[in-house]
Design an enzyme around this catalytic site. Structure first.
Site, PDB file in Angstrom:
ATOM      1  CG  ASN A   1      -1.858   1.121   1.319  1.00  0.00           C
ATOM      2  OD1 ASN A   1      -1.804   2.042   0.500  1.00  0.00           O
ATOM      3  ND2 ASN A   1      -2.741   1.093   2.299  1.00  0.00           N
TER       4      ASN A   1
ATOM      5  CE  LYS B   1      -0.471   2.447   6.538  1.00  0.00           C
ATOM      6  NZ  LYS B   1      -1.881   2.708   6.407  1.00  0.00           N
TER       7      LYS B   1
ATOM      8  NE  ARG C   1      -6.198   1.569  -0.093  1.00  0.00           N
ATOM      9  CZ  ARG C   1      -6.229   2.695   0.602  1.00  0.00           C
ATOM     10  NH1 ARG C   1      -5.151   3.129   1.194  1.00  0.00           N
ATOM     11  NH2 ARG C   1      -7.336   3.372   0.698  1.00  0.00           N
TER      12      ARG C   1
ATOM     13  CG  HIS D   1     -13.270   2.731   3.250  1.00  0.00           C
ATOM     14  ND1 HIS D   1     -14.015   3.713   3.848  1.00  0.00           N
ATOM     15  CD2 HIS D   1     -11.980   2.968   3.605  1.00  0.00           C
ATOM     16  CE1 HIS D   1     -13.218   4.518   4.534  1.00  0.00           C
ATOM     17  NE2 HIS D   1     -11.965   4.094   4.390  1.00  0.00           N
TER      18      HIS D   1
ATOM     19  CG  HIS E   1     -14.264   0.968   6.685  1.00  0.00           C
ATOM     20  ND1 HIS E   1     -13.435  -0.100   6.466  1.00  0.00           N
ATOM     21  CD2 HIS E   1     -13.457   2.008   6.998  1.00  0.00           C
ATOM     22  CE1 HIS E   1     -12.177   0.271   6.642  1.00  0.00           C
ATOM     23  NE2 HIS E   1     -12.165   1.545   6.952  1.00  0.00           N
TER      24      HIS E   1
ATOM     25  CG  ASN F   1      -8.081   8.784  11.013  1.00  0.00           C
ATOM     26  OD1 ASN F   1      -8.766   9.649  11.566  1.00  0.00           O
ATOM     27  ND2 ASN F   1      -6.789   8.886  10.875  1.00  0.00           N
TER      28      ASN F   1
ATOM     29  NE  ARG G   1     -10.518  12.057   4.426  1.00  0.00           N
ATOM     30  CZ  ARG G   1     -10.448  10.737   4.256  1.00  0.00           C
ATOM     31  NH1 ARG G   1     -11.544  10.051   3.980  1.00  0.00           N
ATOM     32  NH2 ARG G   1      -9.293  10.123   4.333  1.00  0.00           N
TER      33      ARG G   1
ATOM     34  CG  PHE H   1     -14.135   8.391  17.460  1.00  0.00           C
ATOM     35  CD1 PHE H   1     -13.596   8.522  16.188  1.00  0.00           C
ATOM     36  CD2 PHE H   1     -15.450   8.798  17.663  1.00  0.00           C
ATOM     37  CE1 PHE H   1     -14.351   9.049  15.137  1.00  0.00           C
ATOM     38  CE2 PHE H   1     -16.216   9.320  16.625  1.00  0.00           C
ATOM     39  CZ  PHE H   1     -15.654   9.454  15.361  1.00  0.00           C
ATOM     40  NE  ARG H   2      -7.622   5.208  20.225  1.00  0.00           N
ATOM     41  CZ  ARG H   2      -6.700   4.603  19.492  1.00  0.00           C
ATOM     42  NH1 ARG H   2      -6.206   3.452  19.889  1.00  0.00           N
ATOM     43  NH2 ARG H   2      -6.273   5.141  18.373  1.00  0.00           N
TER      44      ARG H   2
ATOM     45  N   GLY I   1     -11.384   0.781  12.890  1.00  0.00           N
ATOM     46  CA  GLY I   1     -10.973   1.232  14.228  1.00  0.00           C
ATOM     47  C   GLY I   1     -12.102   1.552  15.192  1.00  0.00           C
TER      48      GLY I   1
ATOM     49  CG  ASN J   1     -11.070  -1.337  18.504  1.00  0.00           C
ATOM     50  OD1 ASN J   1     -10.898  -2.454  18.969  1.00  0.00           O
ATOM     51  ND2 ASN J   1     -10.426  -0.886  17.436  1.00  0.00           N
TER      52      ASN J   1
ATOM     53  CD  GLU K   1      -9.200  -1.745   4.076  1.00  0.00           C
ATOM     54  OE1 GLU K   1      -8.847  -1.455   5.232  1.00  0.00           O
ATOM     55  OE2 GLU K   1      -9.455  -0.892   3.217  1.00  0.00           O
TER      56      GLU K   1
HETATM   57  P1  ADP Z   1      -7.768   4.194   9.207  1.00  0.00           P
HETATM   58  O1  ADP Z   1      -9.025   4.757   8.643  1.00  0.00           O
HETATM   59  O2  ADP Z   1      -6.652   5.185   9.291  1.00  0.00           O
HETATM   60  O3  ADP Z   1      -7.379   2.835   8.664  1.00  0.00           O
HETATM   61  P2  ADP Z   1      -8.560   2.759  11.588  1.00  0.00           P
HETATM   62  O4  ADP Z   1      -9.591   1.934  10.954  1.00  0.00           O
HETATM   63  O5  ADP Z   1      -7.357   2.082  12.150  1.00  0.00           O
HETATM   64  O6  ADP Z   1      -8.104   3.980  10.728  1.00  0.00           O
HETATM   65  O7  ADP Z   1      -9.249   3.571  12.768  1.00  0.00           O
HETATM   66  C1  ADP Z   1      -8.518   4.446  13.572  1.00  0.00           C
HETATM   67  C2  ADP Z   1      -9.460   5.118  14.530  1.00  0.00           C
HETATM   68  O8  ADP Z   1     -10.110   4.134  15.326  1.00  0.00           O
HETATM   69  C3  ADP Z   1      -8.745   5.997  15.538  1.00  0.00           C
HETATM   70  O9  ADP Z   1      -8.572   7.296  15.044  1.00  0.00           O
HETATM   71  C4  ADP Z   1      -9.683   5.980  16.692  1.00  0.00           C
HETATM   72  O10 ADP Z   1     -10.551   7.090  16.575  1.00  0.00           O
HETATM   73  C5  ADP Z   1     -10.504   4.736  16.539  1.00  0.00           C
HETATM   74  N1  ADP Z   1     -10.314   3.816  17.660  1.00  0.00           N
HETATM   75  C6  ADP Z   1      -9.359   2.895  17.823  1.00  0.00           C
HETATM   76  N2  ADP Z   1      -9.511   2.253  19.006  1.00  0.00           N
HETATM   77  C7  ADP Z   1     -10.602   2.784  19.597  1.00  0.00           C
HETATM   78  C8  ADP Z   1     -11.299   2.555  20.833  1.00  0.00           C
HETATM   79  N3  ADP Z   1     -10.886   1.638  21.684  1.00  0.00           N
HETATM   80  N4  ADP Z   1     -12.388   3.304  21.095  1.00  0.00           N
HETATM   81  C9  ADP Z   1     -12.812   4.238  20.223  1.00  0.00           C
HETATM   82  N5  ADP Z   1     -12.207   4.489  19.049  1.00  0.00           N
HETATM   83  C10 ADP Z   1     -11.124   3.784  18.734  1.00  0.00           C
END
Ligand code: ADP
Length: 403
Positions: free
Chosen positions: A7, A14, A93, A183, A211, A214, A244, A287-288, A334, A338, A388
């Site tokens: 990627n 990556k 990708r 995506h 999905h 970020n 965004r 979001f954390r 993400g 999670n 992916e």
């Molecule tokens: P990308 O779109 O860059 O591939 P990911 O799918 O890895 O991103 O998602 C990253 C996002 O997931 C982080 O910015 C964060 O907001 C969110 N995230 C990860 N772990 C948690 C969690 N435990 N609780 C809430 N949000 C989370």
């Protein structure tokens, strides 16, 4: 079988080495600061092999980056392959395949012309993907087959009514301006897994895949085909995301540009980099961090999360309407994988369409495929980790085996 998945971005790359048949990951890592000074990370997934973390390796171009990846993979001490000939194929990708690619494709000089023709549609991403492909060809030679897997391809099944924009038709005819969606590899992967979890052929199902990472997008998958999705010509559309804006009235742009003397480049920077939940909260795109600020009483952090969940819920409702029903709602990436709290929020109040309140015990489980549907739910609510890279490796293997 060993598939190297790449990627490539403009200054980073990556990689993962995977067996598409077993799904086993052998190594992964990252080349960063390509064209600057070069930092190399290598994480072998084999016991006893040592990782490398952000090691200085000169990478003036992507070719040196690919060479560094190969050197690490075949390193006598810490490599996971005994020679480069063990790499059966490379899967790349590629962000935008325009209307030319409705599926993954073997890389050939002719098809690369069609990929290059998509560059104006994704000027920040596609040229970097192409550089990654050319670097692999330069380092690995012509004998190792390479395959392009497009973020947009899965959505090429959208009907005209879903992908057209209500602007003068000639912009579609002349410039192919329309909704493409992104995506796609993730939406395809998790919708197939959802069908497997439900034990039904995907051709009989209506699935809404969320999905949420970020970057976030939602897809309506009917009979295994994408029939609508929230991202558009570019990944700026749809939901509010980390930074965004997602959809909004284009008049807002005119107002900001006029009043604050912002040019188009500056405006796009605001919409892509300074908006979304980061812009609303003023706290973070993660979001954390929003959870922590919300817990400490920060109203704007709470509002940003609420706005995000509200829009997800609206998409779920509208895609159920578009498909005339829904059998399963899938959360991935993400945030989707999670955040039990956001999953609860995004699915609350949907009893009217057959979504019972989700099972809070199952909702806490992490890291695997879980059915978190509440008792008696007509619509299944599923958490499915996306992969992916595995999907890219599987597509690559399928195409290469048929050669
Ligand atoms: P990308 O779109 O860059 O591939 P990911 O799918 O890895 O991103 O998602 C990253 C996002 O997931 C982080 O910015 C964060 O907001 C969110 N995230 C990860 N772990 C948690 C969690 N435990 N609780 C809430 N949000 C989370």
């Amino acid at each position: 079988m060993n598939i190297l998945v790449i990627n490539a971005g403009s200054s980073s790359l990556k990689y993962q080495l995977l067996d598409p048949e077993t799904g086993v990951l052998k190594a992964k890592g990252l080349c960063e600061r390509i064209g600057i000074d070069g930092k190399f990370t290598y994480k072998p997934a084999v016991e006893g092999k040592a990782p490398q973390n952000a090691v200085d390796i000169p990478m003036p171009t992507h070719s040196e980056a690919i060479q560094a990846v190969l050197n690490a993979l075949v390193d006598p001490e810490n490599g996971v392959l005994s020679s480069m000939s063990e790499i059966d194929a490379v899967g790349h990708r590629v962000v935008h395949g325009g209307e030319s690619f409705a599926a993954s494709a073997l890389i050939t000089p002719d098809m690369m012309k069609a990929v290059e023709a998509c560059n104006p549609l994704a000027p920040l991403h596609n040229p970097a993907n192409i550089i990654g492909i050319n670097a692999c060809t330069a380092v690995l030679g012509e004998d190792v087959p390479q395959v392009a897997v497009f973020d947009t391809a899965f959505h090429q099944t959208m009907p005209e009514v879903a992908y057209m924009y209500a602007i003068p038709y000639e912009y579609y005819e002349n410039d192919k301006l329309r909704r493409y969606g992104f995506h796609g590899t993730s939406h395809r992967f998790v919708s197939a897994r959802a069908a497997a979890m439900l034990g039904k052929p995907i051709e009989e199902l209506k699935i809404i895949t969320c999905h949420l990472g970020n970057g976030s997008s939602i897809c309506a998958v009917q009979n295994g085909k994408s029939v609508d999705t929230s991202m558009g010509l570019t990944p700026l559309a749809g939901l509010p995301m980390g930074t965004r804006s997602g959809d909004m009235d284009a008049g807002v742009m005119e107002y900001i540009m006029n009043k604050y003397d912002v040019d188009m480049k500056g405006m796009m920077n605001i919409l892509n980099k300074k908006s979304g939940v980061a812009g609303v909260s003023g706290v973070s795109s993660d979001f954390r961090d929003l959870d922590a600020a919300d817990a400490a009483g920060n109203h704007r952090a709470a509002l940003a999360k609420q706005m995000f969940c509200y829009d997800v819920k609206k998409y779920i409702g509208s895609y159920a309407a578009a498909m005339g029903g829904v059998d399963a709602i899938v959360f991935t990436a993400g945030v989707g994988e999670n955040s039990p709290a956001l999953r609860t929020e995004m699915t609350s109040g949907l009893e009217f369409m057959g979504v019972a309140p989700i099972d809070q015990e199952k909702n806490q489980l992490r890291g695997s495929e879980v059915d978190i549907s509440g008792e008696g739910s007509q619509v299944r609510v599923l958490v499915i980790p996306t992969n992916e890279e595995l999907m890219i490796a599987m597509d690559t293997a399928e195409i290469v085996k048929a050669l």
